[in-house]
Design a protein around this motif. Structure first.
Motif, PDB file in Angstrom:
ATOM      1  N   GLY A   1     -17.213 -68.999 -72.321  1.00  0.00           N
ATOM      2  CA  GLY A   1     -17.099 -70.454 -72.128  1.00  0.00           C
ATOM      3  C   GLY A   1     -15.797 -70.852 -72.788  1.00  0.00           C
ATOM      4  N   GLY A   2     -15.736 -70.087 -74.140  1.00  0.00           N
ATOM      5  CA  GLY A   2     -14.542 -70.519 -74.905  1.00  0.00           C
ATOM      6  C   GLY A   2     -13.179 -69.981 -74.167  1.00  0.00           C
ATOM      7  N   ILE A   3     -13.201 -68.776 -73.742  1.00  0.00           N
ATOM      8  CA  ILE A   3     -12.174 -68.115 -72.924  1.00  0.00           C
ATOM      9  C   ILE A   3     -11.682 -68.927 -71.589  1.00  0.00           C
ATOM     10  CG2 ILE A   3     -11.306 -65.929 -71.779  1.00  0.00           C
ATOM     11  CD1 ILE A   3     -13.046 -64.468 -73.887  1.00  0.00           C
ATOM     12  N   MET A   4     -12.552 -69.425 -70.991  1.00  0.00           N
ATOM     13  CA  MET A   4     -12.250 -70.193 -69.904  1.00  0.00           C
ATOM     14  C   MET A   4     -11.891 -71.351 -70.094  1.00  0.00           C
ATOM     15  SD  MET A   4     -12.991 -68.005 -67.447  1.00  0.00           S
ATOM     16  CE  MET A   4     -12.666 -66.652 -68.560  1.00  0.00           C
TER      17      MET A   4
ATOM     18  N   PHE B   1       3.600 -76.150 -76.717  1.00  0.00           N
ATOM     19  CA  PHE B   1       2.316 -76.086 -77.309  1.00  0.00           C
ATOM     20  C   PHE B   1       1.621 -74.998 -77.772  1.00  0.00           C
ATOM     21  CE2 PHE B   1       3.273 -79.311 -73.932  1.00  0.00           C
ATOM     22  CZ  PHE B   1       2.577 -80.619 -74.281  1.00  0.00           C
ATOM     23  N   VAL B   2       0.783 -75.072 -78.536  1.00  0.00           N
ATOM     24  CA  VAL B   2      -0.213 -74.007 -78.933  1.00  0.00           C
ATOM     25  C   VAL B   2      -1.685 -74.276 -78.836  1.00  0.00           C
ATOM     26  CG1 VAL B   2      -0.959 -72.273 -80.835  1.00  0.00           C
ATOM     27  CG2 VAL B   2       1.371 -72.468 -80.233  1.00  0.00           C
ATOM     28  N   ILE B   3      -2.368 -73.367 -78.208  1.00  0.00           N
ATOM     29  CA  ILE B   3      -3.818 -74.035 -77.878  1.00  0.00           C
ATOM     30  C   ILE B   3      -4.683 -72.994 -78.697  1.00  0.00           C
ATOM     31  CG2 ILE B   3      -3.492 -75.432 -75.991  1.00  0.00           C
ATOM     32  CD1 ILE B   3      -4.114 -73.219 -74.462  1.00  0.00           C
ATOM     33  N   GLY B   4      -5.885 -73.231 -78.914  1.00  0.00           N
ATOM     34  CA  GLY B   4      -7.117 -72.548 -79.326  1.00  0.00           C
ATOM     35  C   GLY B   4      -8.326 -72.972 -79.525  1.00  0.00           C
ATOM     36  N   ASN B   5      -9.216 -72.183 -80.134  1.00  0.00           N
ATOM     37  CA  ASN B   5     -10.433 -72.498 -80.248  1.00  0.00           C
ATOM     38  C   ASN B   5     -11.081 -72.468 -81.726  1.00  0.00           C
ATOM     39  OD1 ASN B   5     -11.514 -73.442 -77.554  1.00  0.00           O
ATOM     40  ND2 ASN B   5     -11.745 -71.448 -77.030  1.00  0.00           N
TER      41      ASN B   5
END
Length: 852
Positions: A127-130, A115-119
């Protein structure tokens, strides 16, 4: 009046011994393949009950499920057709997660390997990093490898609107994500993580150096995304401008660097420690078919941990390998040919099976979401995990990405009598992969006729893509059929590493050459058994037999060419035999490196994702050579490249030769000066003069850092169950302020169990010696030197001498294979040419061996 009762028929279970015996027979005596299959892929529940006896039971389970999906569509494949193609690992091999998870009712897990995840948007907020941290953990607990990019994080020193006032930069978050990976176990294995950052990011130099500080970022692979402008600046010896946000036309921050200075750092670190890997990002993006849909959420941002699947956020991929060796008719004879027609036919079936696996994955995701909904936590607590799987579900359903690849490239070429790495070998490999690429796309078009194209297919978007253009040039009929009917899958092809898969296909791994056609192994034997051969007795009285192991397909070459397969050959005879075989000078250590890079670039043109391949270099390879290989890889059109120099590992230079004073200083300062609070640890059990002993070895980057050793209390189980092989050692404080070391492991129910106070569990007589040995380990003294030091200790107490032998036996397991044993001579022939192999001292002249 009679009443009927419904009887629930429980599925049959097997013991480990039954399954092992049957599987060894299935694999024709290959006990390693049998163990791998039982431990990783055989159907089992959380209590350890086994429901499959041999891999044929697994293949039947998989075939039944795929056939069930096939009935949803026109012209379904039958269960028998599917079974015949996947049985015996002969032609089509679902890899990893699909093999373990298809038809598995005992495990709520994904079928995706990676998988690859991201924002999106303001993703560098805490908040985004957590959020990314939690998503990473949630995926790893479902057995997935994860990749994500850190280029969105503000560089060190940037202003932030919180109490910190300035940003800490990329590196602390590397450590956070790395530590999270180490905390998660997936069915007995640790998580797998890829972290990447763009060379355009002002913190990229810190990112490149982060893994050299031992004890940090130990749970992740790292790669640098390098763009063409940077490579051009390197070639021209010019400056390069870094920005934040990266590549912004209106950046908040810019930094001009000397391109060659940071390039040399990348090359040096890769030469020294095999990391960072390089991702040639412009090549990846320009060649990517999914990036034609970037504005619809398919912008590639990172890769999976092994680098073979570049992905957009929340996309995933399932893997399947085709066994190339099985398409060689009359292997190892002058009549050997590759059956391209059968290969093409099977590619079409394999691509359909891959599409069926997507439907099975969607069912698995439904189960995962249902499990989340049923969990007792509040909706607020569960929201990140639930939204994560909804995003993954959308991408799987909409894009239907597949990952069809190969294994046994090295054996295929050898069976045809073609030398791996030669001009002819590279040309034939390209022909095979071109065939695979064209036919997989054709199969996807044909599947779209029956099942419909992927939801957002748009031929207009794709028309200028280089990969699609190559397909059109090679087969315009296919191209125009794709315009008419669409394509079932957004992207289709990869070449992944096939480590455990190749053990079961009994072939070379992936696109790599054969590692060694013949080598020697040792096994412990009971000298009182009938017909046993004792080759040597170690210092504590254990008897060992040495035996020759032939690579399976080399053994087949021997049989075809009239050689007897036996253990009776001496080393000279084995060397002569290898010289006559097609494996001669075609192993991973023999192949010309530039030729391998050239081959990878040529094959890459027919693989729409990427290729996982490592260039193996000898220990004396120079940094200049590494730089030349990287540059050649970029110019050849590779999407990424990794080098591994023999003996380089995690920033510590391991060499059989005498080191310079500077190199010795590097080794002695490699470990952190302050002991990290938590260390990974191995549990080593052994027998010392008929007593059962146990050692806890604290590790940093796989190298011993501290040791706790003593008698194992098996009778009342004070220490732990015998199945525990690893865990962590945690440094803690007692109420009185004194230090203690606790061992923690994960039990079979997934809970953490702690054994408090390792320093107090063993005889206190050992403790001061243990501290002395741990101190030498922590200061980087080579393990073989520590072994010599311990052996030289003149101790009066019999119990201490027994303990001393135990520590030596435990530590010898970590001596790098091939390390010279200085100052010792062979007890058999008096030669001083002794090296360590698998923890045993082996004489290179007469072959005798003594294990510790």
């Amino acid at each position: 009046m009679s009443t009927k009762t419904n009887t629930v028929v429980k599925p049959k279970t097997y013991t480990q011994e039954d399954a092992f015996e049957a599987s060894v027979k299935y694999f024709k005596g290959d006990d390693l393949a049998a163990r791998v299959w039982i431990n990783k892929y055989a159907l089992k529940d959380s209590e350890g009950n086994l429901y499959e006896l041999t891999p044929n039971d697994m293949h039947r389970r998989i075939a039944k499920e795929i056939a069930r999906i096939e009935t949803r569509y026109p012209n379904p494949l039958s269960e028998e057709t599917i079974f015949d193609l996947i049985k015996d690992f002969k032609y089509i091999v679902p890899q990893g997660s699909p093999m373990a998870g298809i038809g598995n009712p005992y495990q709520i897990a994904s079928l995706s390997n990676c998988f690859v995840i991201g924002n999106d948007g303001d993703s560098d907020s805490y908040g985004g990093i957590m959020k990314i941290d939690q998503e990473q953990v949630q995926l790893m607990k479902r057995r997935g490898g994860v990749g994500h990019d850190l280029s969105h994080i503000r560089p060190k020193g940037s202003a932030v609107k919180n109490s910190a006032l300035t940003s800490t930069g990329v590196v602390p978050f590397m450590e956070r994500y790395s530590n999270s990976t180490r905390e998660v176990a997936q069915d007995g294995r640790r998580g797998a993580l890829m972290l990447s950052v763009s060379i355009n990011h002002p913190d990229s130099e810190d990112f490149i150096d982060a893994k050299l500080e031992q004890g940090k970022v130990t749970g992740a692979n790292v790669s640098v995304r390098i763009d063409d402008a940077f490579m051009e600046a390197v070639k021209a010896n010019e400056t390069y401008t870094q920005k934040y946000p990266i590549f912004s036309e209106n950046p908040k921050f810019t930094k001009t660097i000397e391109a060659n200075k940071i390039w040399k750092k990348i090359v040096h670190n890769a030469w020294k420690s095999a990391e960072p890997g390089i991702l040639f990002w412009d090549t990846i993006i320009n060649e990517s078919v999914p990036d034609c849909y970037a504005d619809l959420g398919y912008k590639t941002v990172s890769t999976n941990p092994c680098g073979e699947i570049p992905l957009c956020p929340y996309d995933s991929c399932r893997l399947l390998a085709m066994n190339l060796f099985s398409y060689v008719e009359n292997p190892f004879t002058d009549k050997a040919t590759f059956n391209f027609e059968l290969f093409k036919k099977h590619i079409h079936v394999a691509q359909r099976i891959m599409d069926d696996i997507i439907d099975l994955e969607l069912e698995k995701i439904d189960n995962i979401i249902a499990k989340i909904d049923a969990d007792p936590e509040s909706a607020e607590v569960k929201s990140i995990e639930r939204n994560l799987w909804l995003n993954i579900q959308k991408k799987a359903e909409e894009g239907r990405r597949t990952g069809i690849g190969i294994t046994a490239e090295g054996d295929m070429l050898a069976a045809l009598g073609i030398k791996y790495g030669s001009e002819a070998g590279n040309a034939f490999s390209v022909e095979v992969h071109k065939t695979l690429g064209i036919e997989a796309y054709r199969a996807s078009v044909y599947t779209a006729k029956d099942r419909g194209p992927f939801a957002i297919f748009d031929a207009e978007r794709e028309k200028n893509n280089p990969f699609i253009q190559r397909l059109k040039e090679a087969d315009d009929k296919l191209y125009y059929e794709m315009l008419e009917h669409g394509r079932r899958n957004i992207a289709l092809l990869t070449i992944a590493p096939t480590g455990t898969t190749s053990l079961m296909t009994q072939t070379s791994s992936g696109i790599e050459p054969v590692f060694m056609p013949v080598y020697k192994r040792r096994r412990k034997v009971n000298p009182n058994d009938k017909n046993v051969r004792v080759d040597f007795v170690d210092e504590v009285g254990d008897s060992w037999e040495e035996y020759v192991v032939f690579h399976h397909r080399f053994k087949q070459w021997m049989e075809v060419n009239g050689y007897e397969v036996s253990d009776n050959y001496d080393q000279k005879e084995l060397d002569e035999m290898v010289k006559k075989s097609p494996y001669y000078q075609a192993t991973s250590n023999d192949v010309d490196w530039l030729s391998k890079v050239s081959m990878q670039g040529a094959v890459q043109k027919w693989v729409d994702h990427s290729i996982s391949v490592t260039i193996n270099l000898p220990n004396d390879a120079t940094e200049e050579l590494v730089g030349k290989l990287y540059l050649e890889a970029w110019e050849a059109g590779c999407k990424g490249v990794t080098v591994y120099r023999d003996g380089s590992r995690s920033g510590v230079l391991i060499s059989n030769e005498e080191k310079t004073e500077q190199e010795n200083q590097e080794v002695l300062t490699a470990f952190p000066t302050k002991r990290p609070q938590v260390l990974e640890a191995d549990v080593v059990r052994f027998q010392n003069n008929k007593e059962k002993w146990i050692a806890f070895i604290g590790l940093i980057e796989g190298k011993p850092y501290e040791v706790f050793t003593g008698l194992a209390d098996d009778e009342d189980g004070i220490l732990m169950p015998r199945w525990v092989e690893n865990g962590v050692i945690i440094k803690s404080k007692n109420e009185d302020g004194s230090t203690r070391y606790d061992f923690q492991y994960q039990n079979k129910r997934g809970y953490k169990t702690t054994i408090e106070g390792l320093s107090h569990k063993f005889n206190p007589e050992y403790w001061n010696y243990a501290k002395l040995i741990s101190s030498t380990l922590r200061h980087g003294m080579p393990i073989e030197k520590i072994v010599d030091l311990i052996n030289s200790l003149q101790l009066d107490s019999e119990s201490i001498n027994t303990w001393k032998n135990g520590v030596v036996r435990a530590l010898k397991r970590y001596v790098e294979d091939g390390t010279q044993a200085k100052g010792q001579t062979c007890s058999n022939c008096d030669s001083s040419n002794l090296i360590y192999q698998e923890g045993c001292l082996t004489c290179k002249d007469c072959g005798s061996s003594k294990c510790g």
